[in-house]
Design a protein around this motif. Structure first.
Motif, PDB file in Angstrom:
ATOM      1  N   UNK A  57       6.090  -4.209  -6.054  1.00 54.23           N
ATOM      2  CA  UNK A  57       6.725  -3.058  -5.416  1.00 54.23           C
ATOM      3  C   UNK A  57       5.900  -2.538  -4.241  1.00 54.23           C
ATOM      4  N   UNK A  58       6.596  -1.926  -3.279  1.00 56.61           N
ATOM      5  CA  UNK A  58       5.886  -1.268  -2.178  1.00 56.61           C
ATOM      6  C   UNK A  58       6.715  -0.091  -1.675  1.00 56.61           C
ATOM      7  N   UNK A  59       6.040   0.832  -1.005  1.00 54.57           N
ATOM      8  CA  UNK A  59       6.689   1.993  -0.402  1.00 54.57           C
ATOM      9  C   UNK A  59       7.044   1.637   1.031  1.00 54.57           C
ATOM     10  N   UNK A  60       8.331   1.656   1.414  1.00 52.77           N
ATOM     11  CA  UNK A  60       8.704   1.329   2.794  1.00 52.77           C
ATOM     12  C   UNK A  60       8.408   2.480   3.748  1.00 52.77           C
ATOM     13  N   UNK A  61       8.623   2.222   5.011  1.00 57.07           N
ATOM     14  CA  UNK A  61       8.417   3.245   6.036  1.00 57.07           C
ATOM     15  C   UNK A  61       7.369   2.820   7.044  1.00 57.07           C
TER      16      UNK A  61
END
Length: 313
Positions: A57-61
């Motif tokens: 998982x990763x945090x987009x942006x």
């Protein structure tokens, strides 16, 4: 902290809890004020970009507006392009050298909506496109890049700005942005429409490519410039060799990735000062971070009133 997390490529991110970012050397942890959902975010999360498939998982942006030491800053991230989390969270990590401090009176949401799209429009017009005062510019499309390009061309002293968009909403945005004439991209004899509205145009700013760009290029004067910075209307363009050669046209490609940190910082600062004066803006929606899944779907489907900007609170 609360964060939007991509658990599965090809699916919208979900709101969840996540550890706050750990401080790294030469990095700072920011309190996020606003994070836009950009085309690059959407593309990277499909796993089909030229950066490859990001680990989940990763945090987009890939960009955002935050505060550090009580001051507002614009910041970029590598989320989706390399290992690391992005801006769609309550807190984000960014390299100290990448921060661009903003004027106190610039609205964070407006600046987030502009961001790198406005950088692309500004640099494609001025640096790559060599726009001079009094010149005639054709702007193709009226998304975030096109909408800001019309306003920035005006700010740079263009003598005439002709815009073209496929949807009625896009054409209305172009008129509001200050275009002198607006052409429907589905019009009959599109090349003729461009020649009539912009005879001997000096510059075509082209985020579309494909048939629209081929039609617009026929309105360029001898020695005219054509700057391509996207291919949303097609990865190939039916331009003939005779059109290019007979007019000695100059075709250039542009990407924000080629900018030096100093060029990017200077462009952001220029955009921020225009935005602070109310001289530059782009259609946008403000959506709570908690509603990221629905916002992501709507942005990917084009079912929005412009660029969606997520706010943590």
């Amino acid at each position: 902290m609360r964060a939007a997390v991509v658990d599965q490529l090809g699916r919208p991110p979900l709101m969840t809890g996540r550890d706050e970012p750990a401080v790294l050397e030469d990095h700072v942890v920011l309190d996020v004020l606003a994070a836009p959902i950009t085309p690059l975010d959407l593309l990277c999360a499909t796993g089909t970009s030229y950066f490859g498939s990001p680990a989940t998982p990763y945090v987009p942006g890939v960009q955002g507006i935050g505060t550090v030491g009580g001051r507002a800053v614009w910041f970029p991230t590598v989320a989706g392009m390399a290992a690391g989390d992005g801006s769609m969270a309550e807190k984000a990590l960014a390299r100290q050298q990448d921060l661009v401090f903003l004027p106190d009176d610039v609205p964070p949401v407006v600046m987030a909506a502009l961001g790198l799209s406005a950088v692309a429009a500004h640099m494609a017009l001025t640096w790559r496109g060599e726009l001079s005062p009094g010149e005639c510019v054709i702007v193709l499309g009226c998304g975030a890049v096109g909408q800001t390009a019309i306003q920035l061309a005006r700010a740079a002293g263009a003598g005439r700005v002709v815009a073209a968009a496929r949807s009625e909403a896009g054409r209305e945005r172009a008129k509001r942005a200050g275009a002198d004439a607006v052409i429907a991209l589905d019009a009959d004899d599109l090349a003729g429409q461009f020649r009539e509205a912009a005879p001997d145009a000096d510059l075509v700013l082209d985020p579309l490519f494909g048939p629209p760009a081929a039609a617009a290029a026929q309105a360029l004067r001898p020695g005219g410039r054509w700057v391509n910075l996207g291919g949303s209307a097609g990865e190939t363009c039916p331009i003939t060799s005779s059109v290019l050669r007979s007019r000695s046209l100059r075709l250039s490609g542009y990407t924000n990735n080629e900018l030096s940190p100093q060029q990017r910082s200077e462009a952001i600062s220029t955009i921020a000062h225009l935005a602070a004066r109310g001289a530059l803006g782009v259609d946008h929606e403000v959506v709570p971070l908690a509603d990221v899944a629905d916002a992501w779907r709507r942005q990917s489907e084009g079912a929005t009133r412009g660029r969606i900007v997520l706010v943590p609170r």
